[in-house]
Design an enzyme around this catalytic site. Structure first.
Site, PDB file in Angstrom:
ATOM      1  N   ASN A 131      -9.286  13.912  72.352  1.00  0.00           N
ATOM      2  CA  ASN A 131      -8.252  13.120  72.995  1.00  0.00           C
ATOM      3  C   ASN A 131      -8.399  13.223  74.513  1.00  0.00           C
ATOM      4  O   ASN A 131      -8.030  14.234  75.105  1.00  0.00           O
ATOM      5  CB  ASN A 131      -6.868  13.630  72.576  1.00  0.00           C
ATOM      6  N   GLU A 164      -9.489   6.105  71.714  1.00  0.00           N
ATOM      7  CA  GLU A 164      -9.159   5.108  72.739  1.00  0.00           C
ATOM      8  C   GLU A 164      -7.706   4.679  72.673  1.00  0.00           C
ATOM      9  O   GLU A 164      -7.240   3.890  73.480  1.00  0.00           O
ATOM     10  CB  GLU A 164     -10.073   3.877  72.576  1.00  0.00           C
ATOM     11  N   GLY A 189      -3.965  18.664  72.061  1.00  0.00           N
ATOM     12  CA  GLY A 189      -2.788  19.536  71.916  1.00  0.00           C
ATOM     13  C   GLY A 189      -2.085  19.318  70.588  1.00  0.00           C
ATOM     14  O   GLY A 189      -2.667  18.792  69.635  1.00  0.00           O
ATOM     15  N   ASP A 190      -0.803  19.692  70.566  1.00  0.00           N
ATOM     16  CA  ASP A 190      -0.042  19.622  69.311  1.00  0.00           C
ATOM     17  C   ASP A 190       0.131  18.190  68.827  1.00  0.00           C
ATOM     18  O   ASP A 190       0.119  17.922  67.630  1.00  0.00           O
ATOM     19  CB  ASP A 190       1.323  20.276  69.513  1.00  0.00           C
ATOM     20  N   ARG A 297       4.427  12.310  82.171  1.00  0.00           N
ATOM     21  CA  ARG A 297       3.145  12.694  81.587  1.00  0.00           C
ATOM     22  C   ARG A 297       2.054  12.840  82.633  1.00  0.00           C
ATOM     23  O   ARG A 297       1.139  13.636  82.485  1.00  0.00           O
ATOM     24  CB  ARG A 297       2.728  11.672  80.524  1.00  0.00           C
ATOM     25  N   ARG A 303       4.781  18.984  83.176  1.00  0.00           N
ATOM     26  CA  ARG A 303       5.909  18.064  82.944  1.00  0.00           C
ATOM     27  C   ARG A 303       7.034  18.755  82.182  1.00  0.00           C
ATOM     28  O   ARG A 303       8.210  18.459  82.356  1.00  0.00           O
ATOM     29  CB  ARG A 303       5.426  16.818  82.207  1.00  0.00           C
ATOM     30  N   GLY A 544       6.195  17.393  69.186  1.00  0.00           N
ATOM     31  CA  GLY A 544       5.788  16.659  70.383  1.00  0.00           C
ATOM     32  C   GLY A 544       5.916  15.163  70.247  1.00  0.00           C
ATOM     33  O   GLY A 544       5.482  14.430  71.121  1.00  0.00           O
TER      34      GLY A 544
HETATM   35  C1  LIG Z   1      13.904  30.073  81.918  1.00  0.00           C
HETATM   36  C2  LIG Z   1      12.675  30.208  81.037  1.00  0.00           C
HETATM   37  C3  LIG Z   1      12.622  29.088  80.049  1.00  0.00           C
HETATM   38  C4  LIG Z   1      11.498  29.317  79.056  1.00  0.00           C
HETATM   39  C5  LIG Z   1      11.675  28.412  77.885  1.00  0.00           C
HETATM   40  C6  LIG Z   1      10.648  28.699  76.828  1.00  0.00           C
HETATM   41  C7  LIG Z   1      10.819  27.738  75.695  1.00  0.00           C
HETATM   42  C8  LIG Z   1       9.683  27.856  74.705  1.00  0.00           C
HETATM   43  C9  LIG Z   1       9.146  26.493  74.335  1.00  0.00           C
HETATM   44  C10 LIG Z   1       8.362  26.627  73.082  1.00  0.00           C
HETATM   45  C11 LIG Z   1       8.102  25.296  72.426  1.00  0.00           C
HETATM   46  C12 LIG Z   1       7.295  25.573  71.206  1.00  0.00           C
HETATM   47  C13 LIG Z   1       7.334  24.429  70.240  1.00  0.00           C
HETATM   48  C14 LIG Z   1       6.169  23.509  70.493  1.00  0.00           C
HETATM   49  C15 LIG Z   1       6.351  22.178  70.599  1.00  0.00           C
HETATM   50  C16 LIG Z   1       5.142  21.294  70.851  1.00  0.00           C
HETATM   51  O1  LIG Z   1       4.742  20.691  69.654  1.00  0.00           O
HETATM   52  C17 LIG Z   1       5.527  20.226  71.877  1.00  0.00           C
HETATM   53  C18 LIG Z   1       4.371  19.283  72.132  1.00  0.00           C
HETATM   54  O2  LIG Z   1       3.244  20.039  72.479  1.00  0.00           O
HETATM   55  P1  LIG Z   1       1.981  19.250  73.205  1.00  0.00           P
HETATM   56  O3  LIG Z   1       2.494  18.857  74.544  1.00  0.00           O
HETATM   57  O4  LIG Z   1       1.651  18.044  72.349  1.00  0.00           O
HETATM   58  O5  LIG Z   1       0.858  20.259  73.245  1.00  0.00           O
HETATM   59  N1  LIG Z   1       5.887  20.925  73.079  1.00  0.00           N
HETATM   60  C19 LIG Z   1       7.148  20.873  73.523  1.00  0.00           C
HETATM   61  C20 LIG Z   1       7.450  21.680  74.753  1.00  0.00           C
HETATM   62  O6  LIG Z   1       8.015  20.225  72.963  1.00  0.00           O
HETATM   63  N1  LIG Z   2      -6.987   7.903  73.675  1.00  0.00           N
HETATM   64  C1  LIG Z   2      -5.646   8.051  73.673  1.00  0.00           C
HETATM   65  N2  LIG Z   2      -4.859   7.351  74.510  1.00  0.00           N
HETATM   66  C2  LIG Z   2      -3.525   7.524  74.522  1.00  0.00           C
HETATM   67  N3  LIG Z   2      -2.862   8.400  73.722  1.00  0.00           N
HETATM   68  C3  LIG Z   2      -3.610   9.120  72.874  1.00  0.00           C
HETATM   69  C4  LIG Z   2      -5.026   8.995  72.786  1.00  0.00           C
HETATM   70  N4  LIG Z   2      -5.484   9.850  71.842  1.00  0.00           N
HETATM   71  C5  LIG Z   2      -4.406  10.490  71.347  1.00  0.00           C
HETATM   72  N5  LIG Z   2      -3.282  10.056  71.967  1.00  0.00           N
HETATM   73  C6  LIG Z   2      -1.896  10.543  71.790  1.00  0.00           C
HETATM   74  O1  LIG Z   2      -1.620  11.422  72.893  1.00  0.00           O
HETATM   75  C7  LIG Z   2      -0.541  12.284  72.508  1.00  0.00           C
HETATM   76  C8  LIG Z   2      -0.620  13.598  73.232  1.00  0.00           C
HETATM   77  O2  LIG Z   2      -1.829  14.209  72.858  1.00  0.00           O
HETATM   78  P1  LIG Z   2      -1.963  15.803  72.973  1.00  0.00           P
HETATM   79  O3  LIG Z   2      -3.397  16.119  72.750  1.00  0.00           O
HETATM   80  O4  LIG Z   2      -0.927  16.477  72.143  1.00  0.00           O
HETATM   81  O5  LIG Z   2      -1.656  16.074  74.514  1.00  0.00           O
HETATM   82  P2  LIG Z   2      -0.398  16.880  75.109  1.00  0.00           P
HETATM   83  O6  LIG Z   2      -0.529  18.283  74.585  1.00  0.00           O
HETATM   84  O7  LIG Z   2      -0.573  16.781  76.564  1.00  0.00           O
HETATM   85  O8  LIG Z   2       0.836  16.167  74.590  1.00  0.00           O
HETATM   86  C9  LIG Z   2      -0.686  12.454  71.009  1.00  0.00           C
HETATM   87  O9  LIG Z   2       0.581  12.191  70.424  1.00  0.00           O
HETATM   88  C10 LIG Z   2      -1.713  11.411  70.564  1.00  0.00           C
HETATM   89  O10 LIG Z   2      -1.203  10.621  69.489  1.00  0.00           O
END
Ligand SMILES: CCCCCCCCCCCCC/C=C/[C@@H](O)[C@H](COP(=O)(O)O)NC(C)=O
Ligand SMILES: Nc1ncnc2c1ncn2[C@@H]1O[C@H](COP(=O)(O)OP(=O)(O)O)[C@@H](O)[C@H]1O
Ligand SMILES: [Ca+2]
Length: 587
Positions: A131, A164, A189-190, A297, A303, A544
């Site tokens: 990605n 893409e 990521g997630d 983003r 962010r 996420g």
């Molecule tokens: C004052 C100090 C505050 C500290 C707060 C710490 C909170 C811990 C957050 C943990 C979140 C874990 C759950 C993960 C969720 C992910 O799937 C999601 C999306 O992850 P991605 O951005 O796709 O890798 N991230 C969030 C922040 O919602």
């Molecule tokens: N080529 C792409 N362009 C735009 N969005 C994409 C692409 N490939 C994957 N995605 C979407 O981007 C989102 C974020 O991807 P991720 O790898 O979790 O990054 P982050 O951890 O920053 O959120 C996912 O929900 C995925 O569906």
């Protein structure tokens, strides 16, 4: 026993010194001189952690391959080092020189034979999705520089797809021919992992003729393994299943074919599957943080820090009715401080109950098994109130931001999730709750926090609570209906059938253009800081992704998928390997 017999036992030069080396059954043991303190030490590498055996003085980077000398061979293997608090894996490399070419050929042949014999489940061919859009937008570079050379060294062939668009990976897995692939790999990521998760689960249910829309159905567990090369923002799933979000560590787990079962939570709205989750289904704070962060983003991982502050300052809480089906408290509890580590007893005992070997069920076993099927037993509990956040997590959800995670004693593969209810409280109290995620203090030891180990959760709004999001949704439906004449039920608008009969689920991000903007406007906290009428309803953060519904039904499916991982290794368990430090190549 045959596997314990000595295969090769000879003296070999390691560097300038000649010592004894033995290949017997599961281990390759040799002695070498520790350069730092100039004393002999024995290295013992399990065959299961050998990455490759190469003739000559081989290097990882193909372009640096040395000439093939006829009495040398090079061993590449998993080497554990320290990366701060976490045990990192890196590629260990040792050159051996034999007295003769024959002995060298014997060593190489026996080592390769042992690899084939002891490690039959190693992946040979992988489908990789990169990605380029997520995290710091470095996924391609991370894969090319750190991961691809390791796969090539280990003889793993790959088909790489740089996506893409969003959902390209999910659609590819749902619809393309996957013959010959031993696993699918997510470089992201997630959110990206979630795409592969939906693809693998959807494909498996399609092939098993199971409808995912039936909330009571027992889903078919998925054999196609998923690997994660962390290159996202939170990287929570990788961190919680490997213990660190390091691309080389994850690549080595994939190469040696580790297998870690993982619970998955299905999220339904009425009779439609909306999403699957493995880390967080969060309403209130975490939902608002995600909604706000989508606008930011361009900031990459930072962010979440900014949107977290903005959402915190808005000091919001939301009414809700939470019903839940408790898991058997005799097996484990969110407060028992039993962290889920590699080889976890709670998870392995759950395996027995989730996937029995014997048909004859003992009374105890059938009682325990029943706890894994929803509906036929157990008392549903119900609470109602005003909450800062409602979170359901199938695992600890530890991540770099919160090393203990949302629920530190949750288990990866025990068939349950932890429901965390944070009631409305003063800003300082909520800050204390959040801050404890980053310290060793117990975030559940607060009067306004309760946590329950559950198998299912239902969230509804109290009667009369207006759900402006749903009003917008119904308004959108009526517009759509007007245009097309056919009434579209809210719960079916997310299901669009393709010619081949496979059902695709329009995930939240594919809803009508404009809906997300409306939702974001409603949720825009900058203006929200001063707006008089805060929204009565929050939004769900599902690994996420934002969910297009407020009232949902969540059910935990034990060990539904498998990752190329082995859980978090207990650092103490590998004291002896710390001495290998400094022997790593390819940083
Ligand atoms: C004052 C100090 C505050 C500290 C707060 C710490 C909170 C811990 C957050 C943990 C979140 C874990 C759950 C993960 C969720 C992910 O799937 C999601 C999306 O992850 P991605 O951005 O796709 O890798 N991230 C969030 C922040 O919602
Ligand atoms: N080529 C792409 N362009 C735009 N969005 C994409 C692409 N490939 C994957 N995605 C979407 O981007 C989102 C974020 O991807 P991720 O790898 O979790 O990054 P982050 O951890 O920053 O959120 C996912 O929900 C995925 O569906
Ligand atoms: Ca679990």
């Amino acid at each position: 026993m045959e596997t314990d017999s000595v295969k090769v036992d000879s003296s070999l030069w390691v560097g300038t010194k000649r010592y004894r080396a033995v290949l017997s059954g599961w281990y390759f043991n040799w002695t070498e001189l520790d350069k730092k303190n100039r004393e002999k030490k024995t290295i013992s590498v399990p065959i299961s952690e050998v990455v490759a055996v190469a003739e000559g003085k081989a290097e990882v980077q193909p372009q640096k391959r040395a000439e093939d000398t006829d009495r040398d061979f090079t061993l590449f293997y998993v080497n554990r080092t320290r990366g701060g608090k976490r045990a990192l894996w890196c590629l260990g490399r040792t050159e051996f020189c034999c007295p003769s070419r024959d002995l060298r050929d014997q060593w190489v042949t026996q080592l390769r034979t042992a690899l084939k014999t002891h490690c039959p489940s190693r992946p040979r061919r992988l489908l990789v999705f990169v990605n380029p859009y997520g995290g710091k937008k470095r996924a391609k570079q991370v894969y090319r520089s750190l991961v691809a050379p390791l796969f090539e060294l280990a003889g793993v062939s790959t088909h790489v797809v740089v996506t893409e668009r969003a959902n390209q990976a999910r659609d590819h897995i749902l619809k393309k021919d996957l013959t010959g692939f031993d696993g699918v790999i997510c470089v992201g990521g997630d959110g990206m992992f979630s795409e592969l998760l939906h693809g693998v689960i959807g494909r498996t249910q399609q092939e098993a003729g199971i409808s995912e829309h039936d909330p009571t159905v027992m889903l078919q567990s998925c054999d196609l393994h998923i690997g994660i090369i962390p290159a996202g923002s939170t990287d929570c799933v990788c961190f919680a299943t490997v213990g660190v979000n390091d691309p080389v560590t994850s690549a080595l787990h994939i190469i040696i074919g580790d297998s870690q079962p993982l619970d998955v939570c299905s999220v339904h709205h009425h009779n439609t599957l909306v999403r699957y989750s493995v880390s967080l289904v969060g309403y209130g704070f975490y939902g608002d943080v995600l909604a706000e962060s989508e606008r930011l983003r361009w900031m990459g991982p930072l962010r979440y820090d900014l949107s977290g502050c903005l959402v915190y300052l808005c000091n919001r809480s939301y009414e809700g009715v939470v019903q839940y089906l408790p898991a058997d408290p005799q097996l484990s509890s969110p407060r028992d401080n039993m962290r889920c580590l590699s080889g976890c007893r709670v998870c392995s005992e759950s395996t027995e109950m989730l996937f029995p070997h014997s048909d004859s069920c003992s009374s105890l076993y059938s009682r325990q098994l029943s706890q894994y099927s929803i509906g036929s037993e157990g008392e549903w509990m119900s609470v109602e109130g005003r909450y800062r956040c409602v979170s359901l997590t199938c695992m600890s959800s530890s991540c770099p931001r919160s090393p203990k995670g949302l629920s530190p004693a949750a288990h990866l593969a025990d068939g349950t999730g932890d429901l965390i209810l944070v009631q409305d409280t003063d800003p300082l109290g909520f800050l204390t709750y959040l801050h404890r995620h980053t310290t060793s203090k117990d975030q559940f030891d607060l009067p306004f926090v309760e946590v329950h180990r559950v198998k299912a959760v239902r969230f509804t709004l109290p009667p009369g609570e207006e759900d402006d999001y749903h009003d917008e949704e119904r308004e959108r439906q009526s517009i759509t209906e007007g245009a097309q004449g056919t009434p579209k039920m809210a719960c079916n608008s997310d299901v669009e059938s393709y010619g081949d009969g496979s059902q695709q689920y329009l995930a939240a991000e594919q809803e009508e253009p404009g809906m997300k903007d409306r939702r974001r406007k409603r949720r825009n906290f900058l203006c929200g800081l001063c707006c008089s009428k805060p929204p009565a309803v929050s939004v769900w953060n599902c690994d996420g992704e934002l969910l297009p519904y407020t009232e949902i039904f969540c059910k935990v499916h034990g060990q539904l998928v498998r990752l190329f991982a082995r859980g978090i290794e207990d650092e103490e368990g590998h004291e002896e390997n710390k001495s290998c430090k400094g022997r790593c190549v390819l940083h």
